[in-house]
Design an enzyme around this catalytic site. Structure first.
Site, PDB file in Angstrom:
ATOM      1  N   ARG A  27       5.652  -6.186   4.511  1.00 21.75           N
ATOM      2  CA  ARG A  27       6.107  -5.095   3.621  1.00 21.75           C
ATOM      3  C   ARG A  27       6.520  -5.637   2.252  1.00 21.75           C
ATOM      4  O   ARG A  27       6.676  -4.882   1.310  1.00 21.75           O
ATOM      5  CB  ARG A  27       7.285  -4.342   4.250  1.00 21.75           C
ATOM      6  N   TRP A  75      13.732  -6.083  -0.559  1.00 17.16           N
ATOM      7  CA  TRP A  75      12.870  -6.135  -1.759  1.00 17.16           C
ATOM      8  C   TRP A  75      13.788  -5.660  -2.882  1.00 17.16           C
ATOM      9  O   TRP A  75      14.145  -4.487  -2.949  1.00 17.16           O
ATOM     10  CB  TRP A  75      11.673  -5.214  -1.583  1.00 17.16           C
ATOM     11  N   ASN A 101      17.339   0.854   3.270  1.00 13.49           N
ATOM     12  CA  ASN A 101      16.068   0.888   2.546  1.00 13.49           C
ATOM     13  C   ASN A 101      16.101   2.138   1.680  1.00 13.49           C
ATOM     14  O   ASN A 101      16.230   3.247   2.184  1.00 13.49           O
ATOM     15  CB  ASN A 101      14.879   0.948   3.522  1.00 13.49           C
ATOM     16  N   GLY A 102      16.021   1.951   0.362  1.00 18.39           N
ATOM     17  CA  GLY A 102      16.058   3.098  -0.546  1.00 18.39           C
ATOM     18  C   GLY A 102      16.903   2.767  -1.769  1.00 18.39           C
ATOM     19  O   GLY A 102      17.198   1.599  -2.041  1.00 18.39           O
ATOM     20  N   GLU A 483     -10.401  -0.023  -9.194  1.00 18.33           N
ATOM     21  CA  GLU A 483      -9.923  -0.640  -7.949  1.00 18.33           C
ATOM     22  C   GLU A 483     -10.186  -2.134  -7.967  1.00 18.33           C
ATOM     23  O   GLU A 483      -9.342  -2.937  -7.561  1.00 18.33           O
ATOM     24  CB  GLU A 483     -10.580   0.025  -6.746  1.00 18.33           C
ATOM     25  N   GLU A 490      -3.640  -8.014  -8.309  1.00 16.95           N
ATOM     26  CA  GLU A 490      -2.655  -8.032  -7.220  1.00 16.95           C
ATOM     27  C   GLU A 490      -2.603  -9.379  -6.516  1.00 16.95           C
ATOM     28  O   GLU A 490      -1.536  -9.895  -6.218  1.00 16.95           O
ATOM     29  CB  GLU A 490      -3.059  -7.004  -6.166  1.00 16.95           C
ATOM     30  N   HIS A 506     -14.724   1.070 -28.828  1.00 16.37           N
ATOM     31  CA  HIS A 506     -13.666   1.817 -29.526  1.00 16.37           C
ATOM     32  C   HIS A 506     -12.352   1.056 -29.540  1.00 16.37           C
ATOM     33  O   HIS A 506     -11.275   1.655 -29.578  1.00 16.37           O
ATOM     34  CB  HIS A 506     -13.484   3.186 -28.850  1.00 16.37           C
ATOM     35  N   LYS A 606       4.200  -3.531   0.520  1.00 15.28           N
ATOM     36  CA  LYS A 606       3.080  -2.794   1.119  1.00 15.28           C
ATOM     37  C   LYS A 606       3.281  -1.285   0.972  1.00 15.28           C
ATOM     38  O   LYS A 606       2.336  -0.550   0.729  1.00 15.28           O
ATOM     39  CB  LYS A 606       2.967  -3.143   2.608  1.00 15.28           C
TER      40      LYS A 606
END
Ligand code: AGP
Length: 611
Positions: A27, A75, A101-102, A483, A490, A506, A606
């Site tokens: 995660r 995190w 978490n939050g 992508e 990443e 441009h 994640k």
């Protein structure tokens, strides 16, 4: 994103907590910690860095008698990664310990209030406020003090709470961030992620919004905000994931394993929805009348899911002939979207827990739109709050950089476009039949591309030291370049940008200089010559070109590109499913050659369950 784990039972808490934290490493995190209750005292161990730092700190500790505990992978949001800022956080009295978490939006005002009440704070985190606030209300009844404290919190939170005076329970609270309860033999668990529970149980209960659970070794009691006990027994579900899918098998990294799984999971995602030449969505009983009145479709998502949405836009507008707008969820939720009951909002999300996407969903529903979500995780928050859900069958995706889930999202978007176009009589039966056959062959075509992955590895070796890269394409190829660029950024940390090829002149072409790497996608036959012109422009300024195209263009492309990779010439419309694969593999090998942490890239999570 943060991961929470908790254990209460007749067994040993610590081994379960550490194993569960290991299963949630994917995660994304920068520190970890555990708190266990031992002889009516809470012992906390927490370390900055990887999980092994924590395990080393625990090596000489005798904690086997602990049968209640919580753990956390952090995190960082508030306060840098450090031992002190790691979770669990414990109150002044030492009685209350919390993992979270939050984000608590009003933590400053609560911190000021508690400071006036004599509390001192040792960390820079918002979470510490929760532990102190519960402590402030604690009067010998943990549930009551948690209910009082939670009523003052604003923001998102999944909480695991331990109390040294009540070692027979852990309390779990859920608002916006996911929290799962697992039940075993004379023991129960909490976790942010099913992955962390599969080692011990497949019987789980997803705590619902704003509910609180009191979990003991032999009971689980769930309360709604009105403190009413809910009968949760019928809401348990059985997780049938195979444990193997959560291991790397013979692969060095989950990312390559999941790249190689794409033919299988795409075949599963597609075949379950095509019967006798017709498309079926059994989890999508949308009314024909509603579709007939549809005036606009919004596709809202983040990151790769948003990139999949851009492919969806091109396909939907072409087949359904309804305006489709793709919006980044983080932008959509703060603008005034033009939405009414004739708007369909499609939310795409692998995890089903992305905070911005969930918030956008709620905003769209508030404005009267119907919401269809395309999600990979059953029972996730986004799935639960949608009017309709279509599940991708990608299986658990562990690598932070999505590959197989993105590819399954594309296939669902193709099928959904055909399904709606057919319902609205906007596609001939011949065209429908042709498209269904093409989509049914995607899995085999990807196998062909994967069989040549070493060619891409050799190309990656040529460019591994490049400092930055341009991805250019037109129409659907431009969508796939988005992508490809995100993948490369990443996992390899090479700066890259995706541009519509016609846009370079441009402005951005000023950045092209001798040796600049340009990755070009040329699968749209009608635009091939236009792309060749763009390649001539960049080559004239020194660019090195890595082109991906079909072998019908071999003569022209080989004269201009330094490196070429050929994909099967099978369909312009559904080419994104094939052309993204070389970009995934190129990103993987670029990262490998640059010794990057491929499955857990720096700073990334994640599932981004905070704003
Ligand atoms: C993709 O490789 C990234 N991990 C990230 O952009 C991801 O796609 C984004 O955070 C959305 O996640 P979701 O699909 O789980 O909502």
């Amino acid at each position: 994103m943060c991961g929470i784990i908790g254990y209460i039972g007749a067994g040993e808490a610590l081994p379960f907590l550490l194993k569960g934290l290991e299963k949630m490493e994917y995660r994304g995190y920068d520190s970890s910690g555990v708190a266990v209750v031992s002889e009516n005292k809470i012992k906390v161990y927490k370390k900055c860095g990887r999980l092994k730092e924590l395990e080393n700190a625990l090596k000489n500790e005798e904690l086997l008698e602990c049968s209640a505990g919580i753990g956390h992978t952090r995190w960082a949001t508030h306060g840098k990664p450090s031992d002190i800022n790691s979770h669990p956080h414990t109150s002044k009295s030492g009685k209350i310990s919390v993992v979270h978490n939050g984000i608590i939006e009003n933590y400053i005002s609560l911190k000021n209030f508690l400071t006036q009440e004599g509390y001192k704070f040792i960390s820079d985190t918002d979470t510490e406020v929760i532990a102190q606030l519960i402590d402030f209300y604690y009067n010998g009844d943990l549930l009551d003090s948690v209910q009082k404290a939670v009523s003052r919190l604003e923001g998102s939170y999944a909480l695991g709470i331990l109390c040294s005076d009540e070692p027979d329970k852990i309390i779990a609270v859920k608002k916006d961030s996911p929290l799962i309860i697992g039940t075993g033999e004379n023991e129960n668990y909490i976790a942010s992620d099913v992955m962390a529970l599969l080692l011990r149980t497949r019987k789980i209960y997803r705590l619902q919004e704003n509910n609180i659970a009191v979990i003991k070794k032999d009971s689980i009691t769930v309360y709604n905000p009105a403190k009413k006990v809910l009968n949760s027994e019928n809401d348990f579900e059985f997780v049938n994931w195979d444990i193997e899918s959560t291991n790397k098998g013979n692969y060095e990294h989950f990312m390559m394993k999941e790249i190689m799984e794409q033919p299988t999971v795409i075949s599963k995602t597609v075949s379950s929805r095509i019967k006798n030449g017709e498309i079926y969505f059994d989890d999508f009983d949308i009314a024909d009348e509603y579709l007939k009145n549809l005036s606009k479709i919004y596709i809202v998502a983040c990151g790769s899911a948003a990139n999949a949405g851009v492919v969806g836009k091109y396909i939907m507008e072409k087949l359904i002939k309804i305006p489709v707008e793709v919006e980044l969820a983080s932008e959509f939720r703060y603008k005034t979207p033009l939405i009414d009951e004739s708007t369909l909002l499609i939310v795409i999300s692998q995890s089903g827990e992305t905070a911005d996407s969930l918030a956008a969903l709620r905003e769209a529903k508030r404005l009267g739109a119907k919401v269809l979500s395309i999600v990979n995780v059953k029972g996730s928050s986004i799935a639960n709050e949608s009017d309709y859900v279509i599940y991708t069958s990608a299986g658990p995706e562990i690598a932070v950089a999505t590959t197989k889930a993105y590819s399954c999202q594309l296939c669902i978007l193709y099928l959904l476009s055909l399904f709606i176009a057919n319902k609205l009589n906007r596609i001939s039966s011949d065209k429908l039949y042709e498209c269904i056959n093409k989509i049914s062959s995607i899995s085999d075509k990807i196998e062909e591309v994967l069989s040549k992955k070493d060619e891409i590895m050799e190309i990656a070796k040529k460019y591994k030291d490049t400092e930055y890269a341009f991805f250019i394409g037109r129409n659907l190829d431009y969508a796939v370049c988005m992508e490809g660029s995100l993948k490369l950024k990443e996992v390899s940390y090479i700066h890259s940008e995706a541009y519509a090829a016609g846009e370079l002149k441009h402005g951005p072409i000023s950045l092209i200089e001798n040796g600049t790497l340009v990755l070009a996608l040329l699968t749209q036959d009608k635009l091939f010559d236009k792309m060749i012109s763009n390649l001539r422009e960049v080559k004239a300024r020194g660019a090195k070109i890595f082109a991906i195209t079909t072998d019908i263009h071999k003569d022209k492309i080989s004269q201009i590109a330094e490196s070429v990779f050929y994909i099967p010439d099978f369909s312009n419309e559904f080419s994104p499913s094939l052309s993204v694969i070389p970009f995934q593999i190129f990103s993987y090998y670029s990262a490998l050659l640059r010794n990057c942490d491929i499955d857990k890239p720096r700073n990334l999570a994640k599932s981004v369950t905070v704003e």
